[in-house]
Design a protein around this motif. Structure first.
Motif, PDB file in Angstrom:
ATOM      1  N   UNK A  38       0.836  -1.207   0.000  1.00 31.23           N
ATOM      2  CA  UNK A  38       0.000   0.000   0.000  1.00 31.23           C
ATOM      3  C   UNK A  38       0.876   1.264   0.000  1.00 31.23           C
ATOM      4  N   UNK A  39       2.012   1.218   0.688  1.00 34.40           N
ATOM      5  CA  UNK A  39       2.900   2.375   0.752  1.00 34.40           C
ATOM      6  C   UNK A  39       3.534   2.697  -0.606  1.00 34.40           C
ATOM      7  N   UNK A  40       3.764   1.679  -1.416  1.00 35.95           N
ATOM      8  CA  UNK A  40       4.488   1.892  -2.672  1.00 35.95           C
ATOM      9  C   UNK A  40       3.673   2.683  -3.695  1.00 35.95           C
ATOM     10  N   UNK A  41       2.359   2.514  -3.704  1.00 33.52           N
ATOM     11  CA  UNK A  41       1.534   3.214  -4.696  1.00 33.52           C
ATOM     12  C   UNK A  41       1.721   4.731  -4.614  1.00 33.52           C
ATOM     13  N   UNK A  42       1.485   5.381  -3.456  1.00 32.21           N
ATOM     14  CA  UNK A  42       1.692   6.845  -3.413  1.00 32.21           C
ATOM     15  C   UNK A  42       3.147   7.244  -3.671  1.00 32.21           C
ATOM     16  N   UNK A  43       4.094   6.377  -3.265  1.00 29.83           N
ATOM     17  CA  UNK A  43       5.505   6.702  -3.506  1.00 29.83           C
ATOM     18  C   UNK A  43       5.787   6.749  -5.005  1.00 29.83           C
ATOM     19  N   UNK A  44       5.304   5.792  -5.767  1.00 27.45           N
ATOM     20  CA  UNK A  44       5.524   5.785  -7.212  1.00 27.45           C
ATOM     21  C   UNK A  44       4.759   6.918  -7.888  1.00 27.45           C
ATOM     22  N   UNK A  45       3.567   7.227  -7.379  1.00 28.92           N
ATOM     23  CA  UNK A  45       2.802   8.348  -7.960  1.00 28.92           C
ATOM     24  C   UNK A  45       3.550   9.673  -7.772  1.00 28.92           C
ATOM     25  N   UNK A  46       4.165   9.825  -6.619  1.00 29.27           N
ATOM     26  CA  UNK A  46       4.963  11.024  -6.379  1.00 29.27           C
ATOM     27  C   UNK A  46       6.206  11.052  -7.277  1.00 29.27           C
ATOM     28  N   UNK A  47       6.848   9.881  -7.416  1.00 29.88           N
ATOM     29  CA  UNK A  47       8.068   9.792  -8.210  1.00 29.88           C
ATOM     30  C   UNK A  47       7.809  10.159  -9.668  1.00 29.88           C
TER      31      UNK A  47
END
Length: 530
Positions: A38-47
């Motif tokens: 779940x944490x990776x989705x917003x991280x990739x969206x930000x990236x």
């Protein structure tokens, strides 16, 4: 663009908080895997938004949707753990659960000819989705809807209020996650407009759902170590355990019970389905009567679970009492096959002679006491033979006791081949054997006695591994009883003792007359028994 980063940090804080505040079990580990995805989705969206290189943006887009596919599969696995369906993951076909996620991940990452995603204005911050996207999304939604259905079914069958509250929080969390994803698709994909992009919808939904999950874990101990240990202990017990509520619905079932009857939580248990196994009609009816009409009593029955290899199962039911009210029932299964075999072996050893395998004197005495008295009451004839190997001491002196044992075994085998299946033979002494002939008239008993004598006389016993062959003879005392006078039933022990005395006298007479002969008649019985 900062909203996705904020969601990532908040999700990380929840992850860290949970990690340091709980005792980590295997079930917690499965949640941490799920939370990490779940944490990776917003991280990739930000990236995606902090780089201007379209190629790098495309990599982050792909990673985000691969993460979403794995998140769906992870949620399904976590649901299996939550609802006690981990047996599905041990099935040989469990890999089928992950095939849709792997196929969609492969399709996303390859992005053949832009069939999944294409850039908008040369970049992937805003983007067009191709036909493969509309295959990926239903798969992802399916990974959310199936757990939603399983949780809803578990919630409906749950009885304890605390359990219902835990499941309710998880249900709310998954509904929020599902709703945010669907809303994101409608706003930013179906009605896409570069001037009206609403960022972070799915990220926000992920964070809100994670809050519900963490509350369920911390406040209601959804993954509590005691609960896990309780189930682990039950699953390691060799006996089958089934817990039912007052309506015969399954509340708990351990691993050892499932090979006999595979049930799911909330399903109804039908006791008759167990009693289809062989257990005897009278015992079955008595057990069912107690089970149905006297639910406060403990009931027990032994059944044969498998006819082929004779597996014996002890089935026991006992009430669960709370505040003097029966709130359920516990059913236990115990495999008593080895115990039954051991008991049977001990019973066999207790009634048989270790050398010859025929009955011993103790068993024959008990057997005759009951069976002969039935013949006496029914005025049915019977006979007793007492047989002794002639000059047996010479065999021991000349060839040794081991050879003597071989002669005894050969004699018993010869007698067995001669007598009928209804007759019984027992070792009465060292080289003495008693043969009981039920429902046998005096003439028939005399013929059978002569046949036994002739079979032994015409044969040869091999001793010392066949080095010598010995011809032996036997003397036989015969007692035939076909006349019954009054008073015979008053003292069974005394009556049996008199029978033994009379047949021993007949054997003594046979030896005195020169051995290798049969002596006896019904006159012995009429002379002395009264």
């Amino acid at each position: 663009m900062w909203l996705d980063l904020y969601m990532f940090f908040l999700l990380f804080v929840l992850f860290a908080y949970l990690f340091v505040s709980v005792t980590v079990t295997n079930l917690h580990k499965s949640y941490f895997y799920f939370h990490f995805l779940m944490m990776l989705w917003p991280l990739f969206q930000f990236a995606i938004k902090i780089t201007e290189n379209p190629a790098i943006q495309l990599v982050y887009v792909k990673l985000a949707f691969v993460d979403l596919s794995l998140l769906g599969a992870g949620w399904l696995v976590f649901t299996f753990f939550l609802t006690g369906h981990t047996a599905l993951l041990r099935n040989k076909k469990a890999f089928l659960f992950f095939i849709p996620a792997l196929l969609t991940s492969a399709g996303v990452f390859v992005n053949y000819r832009g069939m999944f995603v294409q850039p908008f204005d040369g970049a992937y911050i805003n983007r067009y989705y191709g036909p493969l996207f509309w295959i990926v999304i239903p798969v992802l939604l399916g990974y959310l809807l199936v757990p939603l259905f399983i949780l809803a079914k578990t919630f409906a069958s749950a009885q304890a209020p605390r359990t219902k509250r835990k499941i309710k929080l998880v249900l709310i969390g998954i509904v929020v996650l599902l709703a945010s994803a669907v809303f994101d698709i409608f706003i930013n994909v179906i009605y896409f407009s570069s001037a009206m992009i609403v960022p972070g919808l799915t990220s926000l939904g992920i964070f809100v759902s994670a809050i519900f999950f963490v509350i369920a874990i911390r406040r209601y101990k959804m993954l509590d170590i005691v609960t896990i240990a309780h189930q682990d202990v039950i699953d390691t017990i060799a006996d089958g355990i089934l817990v039912l509520d007052e309506h015969e619905r399954v509340m708990e079932i351990n691993r050892s019970f499932r090979p006999y009857l595979d049930l799911r939580l909330g399903e109804r248990f039908v006791i008759e389905s167990f009693l289809k196994f062989s257990c005897g009609e009278p015992q079955r009816e008595q057990f069912l009567q107690t089970y149905r009409e006297e639910p406060l009593r403990t009931a027990r029955i032994d059944i044969i679970a498998e006819e082929a290899d004779r597996r014996y199962i002890s089935l026991q039911t006992a009430p669960i009492i709370l505040n003097k009210v029966r709130v359920g029932r516990i059913v236990t299964l115990q495999d008593i096959t080895e115990v039954r075999r051991l008991v049977n072996d001990l019973e066999r050893l207790a009634v048989t002679d270790s050398l010859t395998g025929c009955y011993n004197r103790h068993y024959l005495t008990q057997h005759l006491e009951s069976d002969i008295m039935l013949h006496v009451r029914g005025h049915r004839p019977f006979a007793i033979l007492l047989l002794d190997i002639d000059f047996f001491k010479r065999i021991n002196d000349q060839f040794g006791h081991l050879a003597g044992d071989e002669v005894i075994v050969w004699t018993v085998d010869t007698i067995r081949r001669t007598i009928r299946q209804t007759d019984s033979i027992a070792r009465f002494g060292g080289e003495e054997f008693m043969i009981y002939l039920p429902d046998t008239a005096p003439t028939e008993a005399a013929i059978l006695a002569e046949r036994i004598k002739a079979s032994i006389e015409t044969g040869q016993a091999a001793v010392e591994n066949g080095a010598y062959r010995l011809s032996i003879t036997v003397s036989i005392g015969l007692l035939s009883v076909d006349t019954f006078e009054g008073g015979l039933q008053s003292n069974p022990n005394g009556y049996i003792t008199q029978l033994f005395t009379l047949v021993d006298e007949a054997l003594y007479q046979a030896k005195k007359n020169g051995r290798n002969q049969v002596v006896g008649s019904a006159a012995f019985a009429k002379r002395s028994i009264s």
